[in-house]
Every structure is written in structure tokens, then in C-alpha cells.
Design an enzyme around this catalytic site. Structure first.
Site, PDB file in Angstrom:
ATOM      1  N   TYR A 434       4.714   6.756  -1.226  1.00  3.33           N
ATOM      2  CA  TYR A 434       3.129   7.270  -0.534  1.00  3.33           C
ATOM      3  C   TYR A 434       3.134   5.595  -0.030  1.00  3.33           C
ATOM      4  O   TYR A 434       3.540   4.689  -0.500  1.00  3.33           O
ATOM      5  CB  TYR A 434       2.445   7.597  -1.585  1.00  3.33           C
ATOM      6  CG  TYR A 434       2.182   7.111  -2.988  1.00  3.33           C
ATOM      7  CD1 TYR A 434       2.235   6.008  -3.545  1.00  3.33           C
ATOM      8  CD2 TYR A 434       1.009   7.517  -4.028  1.00  3.33           C
ATOM      9  CE1 TYR A 434       2.442   5.185  -4.912  1.00  3.33           C
ATOM     10  CE2 TYR A 434       0.810   7.118  -4.936  1.00  3.33           C
ATOM     11  CZ  TYR A 434       1.145   5.905  -5.108  1.00  3.33           C
ATOM     12  OH  TYR A 434       1.279   5.214  -6.760  1.00  3.33           O
ATOM     13  N   GLU A 435       2.214   5.757   0.216  1.00  8.30           N
ATOM     14  CA  GLU A 435       1.343   4.083   1.708  1.00  8.30           C
ATOM     15  C   GLU A 435       2.367   4.294   2.103  1.00  8.30           C
ATOM     16  O   GLU A 435       3.108   2.601   2.626  1.00  8.30           O
ATOM     17  CB  GLU A 435       1.497   3.024   0.270  1.00  8.30           C
ATOM     18  CG  GLU A 435       0.419   2.050   0.995  1.00  8.30           C
ATOM     19  CD  GLU A 435      -0.571   2.658   1.299  1.00  8.30           C
ATOM     20  OE1 GLU A 435      -1.674   3.256   0.831  1.00  8.30           O
ATOM     21  OE2 GLU A 435      -1.169   2.167   2.298  1.00  8.30           O
ATOM     22  N   GLY A 436       2.974   5.073   2.528  1.00  9.67           N
ATOM     23  CA  GLY A 436       4.343   4.904   3.177  1.00  9.67           C
ATOM     24  C   GLY A 436       5.563   4.586   3.068  1.00  9.67           C
ATOM     25  O   GLY A 436       6.344   3.894   2.531  1.00  9.67           O
TER      26      GLY A 436
END
Ligand SMILES: Cc1cc2nc3c(=O)[nH]c(=O)nc-3n(C[C@H](O)[C@H](O)[C@H](O)COP(=O)(O)OP(=O)(O)OC[C@H]3O[C@@H](n4cnc5c(N)ncnc54)[C@H](O)[C@@H]3O)c2cc1C
Length: 592
Positions: A434-436
Site C-alpha cells: 500500500y501507499e504505492g
């Protein structure tokens, strides 16, 4: 059952001996005297050890539940959240104008690590509130700030970030959620968001969703996306909680880890939303907090490794298997403890040297973020933007790897659930996604950050390494064991950057195929720089007659291990990068 004790001594060493925070002219840093930071970290450590860590396994085993439209957190989470709020921890580094304590972000990061190590799933509720607070604080109108921020700072209301939809994760330009302008200036938000962390729960009175959506008629793709506040409950003019808004939970996900955090499908059905910042400039507002968010996730990577490592050390000293080949160490027992074996030592040294290096890198990154916030320093801003994909991608990959190594120390006992080591591995895994996702962090680093501002930030980084080496070359011990390997690794990084410049123009795949290796190469050089700085600080302390010689000697030995055994990975990454795109792209898609 696992245990956790906050590594406050190491944190103090980084804050006061490596970064020398109280001598810095960054606003707020003069308050960070050693006695003060020590008191804060010790208090955070008590909450972590006594309240949060014991709930970590409970959260994993029980998970969240969703019944009749209501999401509930595991037993004990509500009470722990009340204690977190009562201690003022939610607002530690937030604006005093809204009830925060205004401490620098570097202190918030140190405390954050302690809470994440003790219970990552629990900490996501407050972590996302921090993120949503930052976006509102930077971009919303004064009126919206006055309504939402004080309640988020106190923790009475929590926050979320709503970007992802089922067909759109990395490629946010595909987003479909719409926001129709209403006569009263608000927007009617309709659509479905998935994978929303802390999307709903029973810890707070209200949940403040930050939602990316399209205003009809706007530009196509990412340029047509705007950012909205969509509260679970509308807020009355007097600030009290009003009617339920048109947002509800569709379901919660069954997942590999972080079971104590509710990952929700959120349905928006004409929900009232309030625009933050300008129309169609939602991504700009998101970018403000993206550096902090990536930094926070990078911290999750090594914080999970720290908790796993602490338990691996205890086990390695306790479990009796085999004999030390150089001579029996436990003659009264049937065997020697695991820790006598060189391969167990290798594993523990890998873990320890990564974790302490990553902690220094993360705290340094936080101090740069503080510099940018308070002075708008453009050079620091360039460095932050360059380093954040490295902090996020490298540290979460390595953090996971180290959690696996800690689990390996337990042999089969690490694989079964009884000892809790499997949870560290499962929880650490999400930080790579997550968060890229980490592949996308690498693309960002090579595709955008390297060439940003004419390559000024990356040149500034190389200069910084060069200057440190030059300044300290006279120190023979530092030079032999720290500076020489750092110089060689930094040269590998420069050669790789040069390769991209020379070959990426001809064929962008030459750069993209090497981007992941470049992110790791960069990460190693950063940790090499941190170890050189920490090695120097430890040597200075010993020269000045520090009494705790064991701490400083251990620091130097751990740093030497990193330089000798980890940093040479830069050579492998460079060789891969220089092999170009051909080996990677040699098969047709149909051949897979
Ligand atoms: C537990 C959990 C919690 C989450 N919390 C939130 C949240 O709170 N809010 C929120 O909005 N989202 C959240 N997410 C979503 C998360 O951020 C996305 O899953 C993530 O950004 C990746 O998007 P995706 O899953 O659609 O994968 P995709 O975008 O489909 O990517 C799949 C793979 O392809 C790679 N890839 C994609 N594009 C490219 C490219 N151009 N070049 C090379 N490789 C590429 C990626 O690196 C990845 O490995 C959460 C997800 C999970 C699982």
C-alpha cells in the site's frame, strides 16, 4: 506470546549524537533536549509494552467484525485508543492552533515507531488520522479546518484516505467516483472505494473520509480528480454530531495480516462532500501528504522487523540446539543455545544492522521534512522528494525480509502461530504494497525523481556523501571500515544513474528494467551513509570518555558488519542495471 521493549537508547543516540537535534536551528528543535525526549520516549514505551503489545496477538486472532452494518475492532482496542487519546499522543506533532502539542515531526516519528512496533494494526487508525489531518491542514478552508481539525487532533474523530477503486489502484486516472456540485456549495459524492484502511470502526465518534472523486465536465484522467471531506456523520453548525451521511460500509476484507485494522469497501451514495483546495487539483493536495505517508510506511517496514528481531534474540539465547564447534558454551545443559552458531549470528547481525541503519535513515528523513515545513528550504524539499520512494520501497522490502529472518531463527516454531512470529511476517507484508506498490516507488524514483529539477537533488545527495567522506578522511578507523566502502558504493550509484542517463533516452526500458535494483542500490548507499555517521558519533563518544563503552563498541561493530556484509550488494545491483532491458524483456508475453 511475543514481547516488546522500546529501543529508547538507540533512538536517543540517533536524535542527540548523530542528528544533534537540540543544536539544530530548525524551529522547535531547541526544545528537544535529551532529558525531554527521553521522558517522552520512555512514556510511549510504557504504553507500548503494557497496553499495545499485549493486544497485538489479540488483534491478529480476533480480527475486526462486520455485522448489521457495524464494524467492531478486537477486544481491548477501544480501551487502548482511549488511553492513546488521554495521553495526548494523537496530537503530539500537530498544530497547537487546533489543540496539538506542536512537537517536531522527528519526535512524532520516534514515538510512531514505538507504537507501530508494538501493534501495527492498531496504529493504522491514528496514522491515517494524522495523514488526513495533514491534507486538511494544508489545503482546506479555515472554516473546514475549524470544524474538523480539533476533533481529529484529540482523536475524537479519526480519518481515512479513499483513493482506490476496484479497477483503479496505481493508475488513479481511471477513477470513476463522481462529485456533483449542489446548490449549497457542497458536492454529492457517489461511487465505490475499496481497501479503505480504518474505513469504519468503533473507536471514534465520527470518521472523516478524504475522498478523491471527479467533478463532471472536468479534464479526463488524473488531471480531473478533486479531493473532498466526506464525514460519516454530518456536523451541525454548533459542532455537534448530526445526521448520518450517505456513506456506508459494504463489507470488510479477509486478509493476510493487520487483522486488527478494518479494511473496508466504502459505498458513497450521494454523500455530502466538502471540496478541499481547488477543483481538479486533488492530486496536488494528496501530494502534500504523500511524502509523510511514504515516510510513515517506510517506518512500518523496519518497525515490524524490530519487534520480530527482539523476539528472535530472546529465542536464540534460550533455545538449546547443537554445540558450538569452537568449544562447548553450556556444559551443564544438553546443548548450547542457538546464538553460539555463526549462521544464527549472521541472521541476527543482518537484522540488527538493517534496523538501526533504517531507523537513522528514517529519523534523518523526518528531520528533513521538519526543515521543509518550517523554512520551505527548497534544497531539503528536493532531497525529501528524492529519498521518500527509497525510504518506502527499500525499507519495507528489507523490513519484510528481516521479519522472515527473525521467524527463521525459530525454525518450525516460527511457522506455527504459537510464538507469534508468523504475525510479524504477515503484518510486515502489506507495507510493500500500500501507499504505492514498491515497483511503482522504483518507477517514481527513476522516472521522475532522478531527473527532477535538472537532477539537482540527486547531485546534492552525492555532494553530501562526498563532503562527509572528505571531512572525515583523517580518521583512520572510520576511513578503513566506513568511508572506503561508502565511497565505493556511492560510485556504484553514480555509475547506475549515468547508465540511465546514457541509455534511458535511447530506450526507456533500459531505465525501467533497472529501476527496482536502483531503488535498492540507493537504499544501501543511504544506510551506508547513516552507518558512517553513526560510526563517527560512536567513536567521538568513546574518545570523549563515554562510560557506556559497550553501547558504542556494539554500535561500531554493527556498523562494520553492515559495511562489510550488506553494502557490497550495490555491486550486484549495478551489474543487473548495466545488463539493460534485454534480459528482462527477451520473452514475448505469450512465452510466459
Ligand atoms: C490492506 C490494504 C489496505 C489498503 N489501504 C488503503 C487505503 O486506506 N486507501 C486507499 O485508497 N487504498 C488502500 N489500499 C490500496 C493500495 O494502495 C493498492 O492496493 C495499491 O496502491 C496497488 O494498487 P492495486 O492493488 O490496484 O494494484 P495495481 O495497480 O493493479 O498493480 C499491480 C502490480 O502491478 C505493478 N504496476 C502497476 N502499474 C505499473 C506500471 N506502470 N509499471 C510497472 N508496474 C506496475 C504494481 O507495482 C503492482 O505490483 C490498501 C490495500 C490493502 C491490501
Amino acid at each position: 506470546m511475543t514481547s516488546y521493549a522500546a529501543p529508547t537508547k538507540d533512538m536517543q543516540f540517533i536524535l542527540h549524537e548523530m542528528l544533534n537535534v537540540s543544536a539544530s536551528d530548525t524551529p522547535g528543535y531547541s526544545e528537544l533536549e535529551p532529558d525531554f525526549t527521553s521522558a517522552v520516549l520512555e512514556e510511549a514505551g510504557k504504553l507500548a509494552t503494557n497496553v499495545l503489545a499485549p493486544l497485538n496477538t489479540v488483534g491478529d486472532r480476533e480480527g475486526c467484525t462486520f455485522e448489521n452494518g457495524v464494524v467492531r475492532t478486537p477486544a481491548g482496542f477501544k480501551d487502548a485508543f482511549t488511553q492513546l487519546k488521554a495521553g495526548g499522543w494523537m496530537g503530539l506533532d500537530l498544530d497547537p492552533d487546533y489543540g496539538g502539542q506542536g512537537m517536531p515531526y522527528v519526535l512524532g516519528t520516534s514515538v510512531g515507531e514505538i507504537f507501530v512496533s508494538s501493534n501495527m494494526a492498531f496504529n493504522i487508525y491514528s496514522g491515517l488520522t494524522h495523514g488526513a489531518y495533514s491534507a486538511i491542514h494544508a489545503h482546506a478552508s479555515d472554516q473546514l479546518k475549524a470544524i474538523y481539525l480539533p476533533n481529529m487532533v484529540s482523536g475524537n474523530w479519526t480519518g481515512t484516505m479513499n483513493l482506490t477503486e476496484s479497477h483503479c489502484g496505481t493508475d488513479l486516472g481511471l477513477m470513476r467516483t463522481k462529485a456533483e456540485p449542489q446548490d449549497d456549495g457542497t458536492f454529492g459524492v457517489t461511487g465505490q472505494k475499496i481497501f479503505i484502511s480504518a474505513g469504519d470502526h468503533d473507536l471514534s465518534e465520527n470518521v472523516i473520509h478524504l475522498v478523491l472523486a471527479r467533478i463532471p465536465g472536468g479534464p479526463e484522467g488524473i488531471k480531473g480528480v478533486s479531493l473532498f471531506i466526506v464525514p460519516k456523520f454530518l456536523v451541525n453548525d454548533d459542532g455537534s454530531i448530526g445526521a448520518r451521511n450517505g456513506v456506508s460500509v459494504g463489507s470488510i476484507e479477509e486478509k493476510m495480516g493487520i487483522h486488527g485494522n478494518a479494511t473496508c469497501v466504502m459505498n458513497y451514495d450521494g454523500a455530502t462532500g466538502y471540496l478541499i483546495g481547488e477543483e481538479h487539483k486533488g492530486m496536488r493536495a494528496m501530494f502534500t501528504m504523500m511524502n509523510e505517508a511514504r515516510h510513515g510506511v517506510g517506518m512500518q517496514g523496519y518497525a515490524q522487523a524490530e519487534a520480530a528481531y527482539q523476539n528472535a534474540v530472546i529465542y536464540a539465547k534460550d533455545r538449546l540446539q547443537g554445540r558450538d564447534v569452537t568449544g562447548v558454551k553450556n556444559p551443564d545443559g544438553p546443548a548450547d543455545p542457538l546464538i553460539v552458531h555463526p549462521d544464527i549470528r549472521r541472521s541476527l547481525m543482518d537484522q540488527k544492522s538493517f534496523i538501526e541503519g533504517a531507523r537513522a535513515f528514517t529519523f534523518w528523513g523526518a528531520s528533513l521534512i521538519d526543515q521543509v515545513k518550517d523554512s520551505g528550504d527548497r534544497d531539503a524539499e528536493g532531497l525529501v522528494s528524492l529519498l521518500m520512494p527509497v525510504i518506502k520501497g527499500f525499507q519495507t522490502d528489507k523490513g519484510f525480509e528481516m521479519a522472515v529472518q527473525a521467524q527463521q531463527v525459530f525454525g518450525g516454531h516460527g511457522y506455527i502461530e504459537e510464538h507469534g512470529m508468523s504475525q510479524f511476517v504477515r503484518d510486515a507484508r502489506i507495507a510493500q504494497i500500500y501507499e504505492g506498490a514498491n515497483g511503482v516507488q522504483a518507477l517514481d524514483l527513476v522516472g521522475r525523481k532522478l531527473a527532477a529539477d535538472g537532477g539537482k537533488p540527486v547531485m546534492a545527495f552525492f555532494e553530501l556523501v562526498k563532503a562527509f567522506i572528505k571531512e572525515n578522511e583523517g580518521n583512520k578507523a572510520l576511513n578503513a571500515h566506513f568511508l572506503a566502502p561508502l565511497k565505493s558504493a556511492s560510485k556504484d550509484l553514480q555509475t547506475a544513474a549515468m547508465y540511465f542517463m546514457e541509455n534511458g533516452m535511447k530506450n526507456p526500458n533500459h531505465a525501467l528494467a533497472g529501476s527496482y535494483d536502483f531503488m535498492h542500490l540507493f537504499g544501501h548507499v543511504c544506510l551506508g551513509l547513516m552507518w558512517a555517521r553513526m560510526g563517527k558519533s560512536a567513536m567521538v563518544a568513546l574518545e570523549n570518555g563515554a562510560t557506556d563503552t559497550e553501547f558504542y563498541e556494539t554500535k561500531i561493530a554493527t556498523g562494520r558488519y553492515y559495511m562489510a556484509r550488506q553494502l557490497p550488494a550495490t555491486k550486484m545491483h549495478l551489474a543487473r542495471i548495466e545488463s539493460g532491458a534485454d534480459p528482462v524483456m527477451s520473452l514475448a508475453a505469450d512465452s510466459f
